[in-house]
Write a protein that holds these residues in place. Structure first.
Motif, short mmCIF file in Angstrom:
data_model
loop_
_atom_site.label_atom_id
_atom_site.label_comp_id
_atom_site.label_asym_id
_atom_site.label_seq_id
_atom_site.Cartn_x
_atom_site.Cartn_y
_atom_site.Cartn_z
N ALA A 282 -7.29 -5.88 -5.29
CA ALA A 282 -7.03 -6.01 -3.86
C ALA A 282 -5.53 -6.05 -3.58
O ALA A 282 -5.04 -5.43 -2.62
CB ALA A 282 -7.70 -7.28 -3.33
N GLU A 283 -4.77 -6.75 -4.42
CA GLU A 283 -3.33 -6.82 -4.23
C GLU A 283 -2.69 -5.46 -4.48
O GLU A 283 -1.79 -5.04 -3.73
CB GLU A 283 -2.72 -7.87 -5.15
CG GLU A 283 -1.22 -8.03 -4.95
CD GLU A 283 -0.62 -9.16 -5.76
OE1 GLU A 283 0.51 -9.58 -5.41
OE2 GLU A 283 -1.26 -9.60 -6.73
N LEU A 284 -3.14 -4.76 -5.51
CA LEU A 284 -2.59 -3.45 -5.82
C LEU A 284 -2.85 -2.47 -4.69
O LEU A 284 -1.95 -1.70 -4.30
CB LEU A 284 -3.20 -2.93 -7.12
CG LEU A 284 -2.67 -1.59 -7.65
CD1 LEU A 284 -1.19 -1.69 -7.98
CD2 LEU A 284 -3.47 -1.16 -8.88
N VAL A 285 -4.04 -2.48 -4.12
CA VAL A 285 -4.37 -1.59 -3.00
C VAL A 285 -3.52 -1.94 -1.78
O VAL A 285 -2.98 -1.04 -1.10
CB VAL A 285 -5.87 -1.66 -2.67
CG1 VAL A 285 -6.17 -0.92 -1.37
CG2 VAL A 285 -6.70 -1.08 -3.81
N ARG A 286 -3.37 -3.22 -1.50
CA ARG A 286 -2.61 -3.64 -0.32
C ARG A 286 -1.15 -3.21 -0.44
O ARG A 286 -0.59 -2.62 0.50
CB ARG A 286 -2.71 -5.15 -0.16
CG ARG A 286 -1.88 -5.70 1.02
CD ARG A 286 -1.98 -7.20 1.13
NE ARG A 286 -1.55 -7.89 -0.07
CZ ARG A 286 -0.27 -8.10 -0.39
NH1 ARG A 286 0.71 -7.64 0.40
NH2 ARG A 286 0.05 -8.74 -1.49
N ILE A 287 -0.52 -3.49 -1.57
CA ILE A 287 0.89 -3.14 -1.74
C ILE A 287 1.07 -1.63 -1.74
O ILE A 287 2.01 -1.10 -1.12
CB ILE A 287 1.43 -3.76 -3.04
CG1 ILE A 287 1.47 -5.28 -2.93
CG2 ILE A 287 2.83 -3.23 -3.35
CD1 ILE A 287 1.84 -5.99 -4.24
N THR A 288 0.20 -0.92 -2.42
CA THR A 288 0.32 0.54 -2.50
C THR A 288 0.14 1.18 -1.13
O THR A 288 0.86 2.12 -0.77
CB THR A 288 -0.71 1.11 -3.50
OG1 THR A 288 -0.51 0.50 -4.78
CG2 THR A 288 -0.56 2.61 -3.64
N THR A 289 -0.82 0.70 -0.35
CA THR A 289 -1.04 1.24 0.99
C THR A 289 0.20 1.04 1.86
O THR A 289 0.65 1.96 2.55
CB THR A 289 -2.26 0.59 1.65
OG1 THR A 289 -3.43 0.88 0.87
CG2 THR A 289 -2.46 1.11 3.06
N ALA A 290 0.76 -0.16 1.82
CA ALA A 290 1.95 -0.44 2.63
C ALA A 290 3.12 0.45 2.22
O ALA A 290 3.83 1.00 3.07
CB ALA A 290 2.32 -1.91 2.48
N ASN A 291 3.32 0.62 0.91
CA ASN A 291 4.43 1.44 0.44
C ASN A 291 4.22 2.93 0.70
O ASN A 291 5.18 3.68 0.91
CB ASN A 291 4.65 1.22 -1.06
CG ASN A 291 5.24 -0.14 -1.38
OD1 ASN A 291 5.87 -0.77 -0.53
ND2 ASN A 291 5.03 -0.61 -2.60
N SER A 292 2.96 3.39 0.71
CA SER A 292 2.67 4.82 0.84
C SER A 292 3.10 5.38 2.19
O SER A 292 3.43 6.57 2.30
CB SER A 292 1.17 5.07 0.65
OG SER A 292 0.77 4.77 -0.67
N ARG A 293 3.09 4.57 3.22
CA ARG A 293 3.41 5.08 4.56
C ARG A 293 4.79 5.71 4.60
O ARG A 293 5.01 6.69 5.33
CB ARG A 293 3.33 3.93 5.58
CG ARG A 293 1.97 3.27 5.69
CD ARG A 293 1.95 2.25 6.82
NE ARG A 293 0.79 1.38 6.72
CZ ARG A 293 0.83 0.11 6.33
NH1 ARG A 293 1.99 -0.46 6.00
NH2 ARG A 293 -0.28 -0.62 6.27
N GLY A 294 5.73 5.20 3.83
CA GLY A 294 7.09 5.72 3.87
C GLY A 294 7.25 7.08 3.21
O GLY A 294 8.28 7.74 3.41
#
Length: 364
Positions: A282-294
């Motif tokens: 869950a933490e990996l998905v959350r951080i990756t999703t946030a970073n992917s937008r850029g």
């Protein structure tokens, strides 16, 4: 997973997946109908200094295969792709080399292209025209470093260990060559590489070599890929796993590789440790999703850097570094980051959105 965790993950994955809606619409614009390959970025297609290249074309083939669309390509397009790779195989050395750039002079790029071109040809149901490099029958300028343990140790000493990623990317790029060796020689050199890197590992993080935290993580990622390719356990897997999470929690992610590398690294070492726990997923998905937008660009692709592409993703200039998607970053997102996150979450990845008349656009 618990109902709350599963619900949160579903929302995060849906937001993440929205970034991919135009990827397949973007891809055909990179196709070079004359040469049968793919350019790195859209702006490169109209510039006389650039041509379709081996890595970009292999990346495109992988994306199409991941989308389940290789069989939908017209026969003429598949034939052109096969010809593209076969035409770039050097008859004398067996390596695959771009004629328009410096790949011939860069050792790790020769290794990468050997792996990528042979894999792409296999996906397309074809084979190289000439024998692959044969390091077992005598030294050449390209294979002297694998002629003996002493030569390989000297080569390892010469890697740029002040840059953890680059040093271990050099090592990982040799995996395809090592796998062509007779078993006894291959095992001796693989063992040499494992022991050599292990001796350099930080006992706290498991990282080897120097650099900023994401660079050291990326070095561990390359070493983990090497270990997976040669069938060896990753030394200090627990330390690497914990250190990777510490890096993604605390450091700014400014490169698409820095986003992809921890996802695959955690997957590789996590499997060795018995799996990635649901809270960590869950933490990996959350951080990756946030970073992917850029890294998502308006043209439908993803860029290597925040807000812009990278001119020379692997020491060879392929584009202008504009605000646009590129095949290096987009390949990482489509073929590694997306499927790995879904698999770790225990959810089937939905099909990528396919534009109407998609296959016809390669022949228009």
């Amino acid at each position: 997973m618990t109902g709350t965790t599963a619900g949160t993950l579903d929302g995060e994955l849906a937001e993440f997946d929205h970034l991919f809606v135009n990827v397949l619409d973007w891809l055909p614009g990179l196709w070079d109908r004359e040469r049968g390959g793919f350019y790195y970025a859209l702006s490169s297609t109209g510039a006389s200094e650039f041509e379709a290249d081996i890595e970009s074309t292999a990346f495109a083939v992988n994306i199409i295969a991941r989308a389940g669309l290789l069989g939908s390509l017209p026969r003429a397009v598949r034939t052109a792709l096969v010809r593209f790779f076969q035409d770039r195989q050097d008859r004398r050395s067996g390596y695959f080399l771009d004629p328009q750039n410096e790949m011939r002079e860069i050792e790790r790029l020769r290794g990468r292209a050997l792996d990528m071109a042979t894999s792409a040809l296999a996906r397309l149901g074809a084979e190289p025209l000439y024998p692959l490099p044969d390091p077992g029958t005598g030294a050449t300028a390209y294979t002297r470093h694998v002629e003996s343990v002493d030569a390989f140790e000297e080569w390892l000493d010469q890697r740029p260990w002040e840059n953890s990623w680059l040093a271990q990317d050099n090592i990982q790029a040799q995996a395809a060559l090592l796998m062509l060796l007779p078993d006894s020689r291959r095992d001796a050199l693989v063992g040499t590489a494992i022991r050599y890197v292990s001796a350099r590992q930080d006992p706290v993080t498991g990282f080897a070599g120097e650099g900023v935290p994401y660079n050291r993580l990326s070095g561990a990622f390359k070493f983990a890929l090497f270990c997976r390719q040669v069938g060896h356990a990753v030394p200090r897997a627990r330390e690497i796993y914990d250190a990777a999470f510490e890096v993604i929690r605390t450091q700014e992610c400014t490169d698409a590789c820095w986003l992809r590398n921890p996802v695959e690294l955690i997957d590789v070492v996590g499997a060795q440790l018995g799996g990635v726990g649901e809270r960590d997923v869950a933490e990996l998905v959350r951080i990756t999703t946030a970073n992917s937008r850029g890294f998502a660009r308006d043209d439908g692709g993803f860029s290597r850097h925040l807000g812009h592409s990278l001119e020379a993703p692997n020491e060879v200039r392929l584009g202008f570094g504009l605000d646009e998607g590129d095949l290096n970053a987009t390949h990482q997102f489509v073929t590694t980051v997306r499927p790995t996150l879904y698999r770790l979450a225990g959810v089937a990845a939905p099909a990528l959105s396919i534009p109407d008349g998609w296959a016809d656009r390669f022949q228009a």
